[in-house]
Design a protein around this motif. Structure first.
Motif, PDB file in Angstrom:
ATOM      1  N   GLN A 127       0.864  -1.059  -0.091  1.00  0.00           N
ATOM      2  CA  GLN A 127       0.098  -0.052   0.110  1.00  0.00           C
ATOM      3  C   GLN A 127       0.870   1.242  -0.042  1.00  0.00           C
ATOM      4  O   GLN A 127       1.895   1.315   0.667  1.00  0.00           O
ATOM      5  N   LEU A 173      -4.276   7.183  -2.070  1.00  0.00           N
ATOM      6  CA  LEU A 173      -3.903   5.846  -2.127  1.00  0.00           C
ATOM      7  C   LEU A 173      -3.695   5.105  -3.440  1.00  0.00           C
ATOM      8  O   LEU A 173      -4.468   4.977  -4.238  1.00  0.00           O
ATOM      9  N   TYR A 175      -2.394   0.794  -4.649  1.00  0.00           N
ATOM     10  CA  TYR A 175      -2.275  -0.642  -4.060  1.00  0.00           C
ATOM     11  C   TYR A 175      -1.709  -1.455  -5.018  1.00  0.00           C
ATOM     12  O   TYR A 175      -1.890  -1.284  -6.393  1.00  0.00           O
ATOM     13  N   THR A 199      -7.567   0.398   4.401  1.00  0.00           N
ATOM     14  CA  THR A 199      -6.368   0.913   5.156  1.00  0.00           C
ATOM     15  C   THR A 199      -6.133   0.174   6.633  1.00  0.00           C
ATOM     16  O   THR A 199      -5.036   0.102   7.146  1.00  0.00           O
ATOM     17  N   VAL A 208       3.603  -1.076   4.457  1.00  0.00           N
ATOM     18  CA  VAL A 208       2.854   0.090   3.828  1.00  0.00           C
ATOM     19  C   VAL A 208       4.058   1.124   3.494  1.00  0.00           C
ATOM     20  O   VAL A 208       4.788   1.269   4.449  1.00  0.00           O
TER      21      VAL A 208
END
Length: 344
Positions: A127, A173, A175, A199, A208
């Protein structure tokens, strides 16, 4: 015919320039969605597919989206909420990397290039979040998140102990597709926030990462102005849901630890509002926990003090805490000490 060498070169090129899927979720943001779409189409990084999911808009959003023709993939569905919209977009996406973008926000032209390069530099990150620039309804900059450092690495202990870590907002964000497949589907109940689910669960499947640069623009306007919401009961429910997400993810990966809502300082603050009665003992406990949480997460002194003031006020003077939620700290101070009526 394509030779073996050409196949190897093509494979190598794909690894260097992986396909990135950007999913825009839209509901009645016809006046903003074109800017969001253009910001993706104008990226310096070109191996991008754009998917726009319209969640049953009743304004002119459909006409705006359809005007782009085959430059994007359009999905039109009945109004079902953000979770359903993102699930639909992810199901259609083919990219190795998936980015989200709310229709009222927009990307910096270098955003995707920076995301791809950073993921390549850190194969252990699943992430990736980054900072953002806040803008008003007209797109004029009014602030930046760069003073707050986002967490990196293994944040599972932070989630289990405090129910949170320093992460980015939805439009900031990104991913790896492989990790999203392990936590899907995103819950589709309207009371559940899709970004909160991701999250809270994804970090149990890998580290992350973050980029301390503002690579998107967060538009603050009307009802999305979080400081202008006094809906503490919904926020309380969100804290309970987050704990449930964390515990479920921990159990799935074989961890025995579970979260403790009494360590979740926002939960404690909203529970004080729910009771409608404050106490000095609770306020002192909340203040101390808030300080410890900020030290563990690594928040700035400004952010630490703002949260401490808000949470302590909720625990000591619940009705004043509701006003802080509704007007924000600045608006509350102007009203309380300067006699200026806060904007609704």
């Amino acid at each position: 015919m394509i030779t073996d060498l050409q196949r190897q070169e093509r494979s190598s090129q794909l690894e260097i320039s992986p396909l990135v899927s950007v999913i825009i979720n839209n509901y009645n943001y016809g006046r903003f969605v074109a800017k969001a779409i253009d910001s993706v189409l104008e990226q310096t990084y070109k191996n991008v597919e754009l998917i726009v999911v319209d969640d049953g808009s009743t304004d002119h959003s459909r006409q705006v989206i359809e005007s782009y023709g085959d430059r994007l993939t359009a999905i039109f569905q009945e109004n079902s909420g953000q979770g359903t919209a993102l699930n639909a977009g992810i199901a259609r996406a083919k990219g190795e990397i998936i980015c989200f973008l709310d229709a009222d926000d927009f990307f910096h032209p270098e955003k995707i290039a920076r995301v791809v390069a950073t993921f390549a530099e850190h194969p252990e990150w699943v992430q990736l979040g980054h900072c953002w620039t806040s803008v008003d309804a007209e797109g004029v900059p009014i602030g930046s998140s760069t003073s707050s450092i986002l967490n990196q690495g293994d944040v599972r202990n932070l989630l289990l102990q405090w129910g949170r870590y320093a992460t980015a907002i939805t439009s900031a964000l990104a991913y790896r597709r492989t990790v999203l497949q392990q936590v899907l589907p995103i819950p589709t109940q309207r009371t559940e926030a899709a970004d909160t689910y991701l999250t809270a669960t994804v970090p149990f499947y890998g580290a992350v990462g973050s980029i301390n640069e503002p690579l998107m623009f967060y538009r603050i306007h009307g009802k999305n102005r979080q400081a202008h919401s006094g809906n503490w009961s919904r926020m309380l429910h969100q804290r309970e849901l987050t704990a449930a997400y964390v515990d479920r993810a921990a159990a799935t990966v074989g961890l025995v630890e579970r979260s403790n809502l009494q360590q979740d300082v926002d939960y404690r603050s909203f529970k004080a509002i729910e009771r409608g009665k404050g106490s000095w003992i609770e306020a002192l406990q909340v203040a101390w926990l808030s300080w410890q949480e900020s030290q563990a997460i690594g928040r700035s002194m400004k952010d630490t003090l703002v949260r401490l003031v808000f949470r302590s006020t909720c625990a000591l003077l619940p009705q004043q805490g509701i006003l802080l939620l509704r007007y924000g700290l600045r608006g509350y101070v102007r009203w309380k000490f300067l006699g200026q009526a806060p904007k609704s």
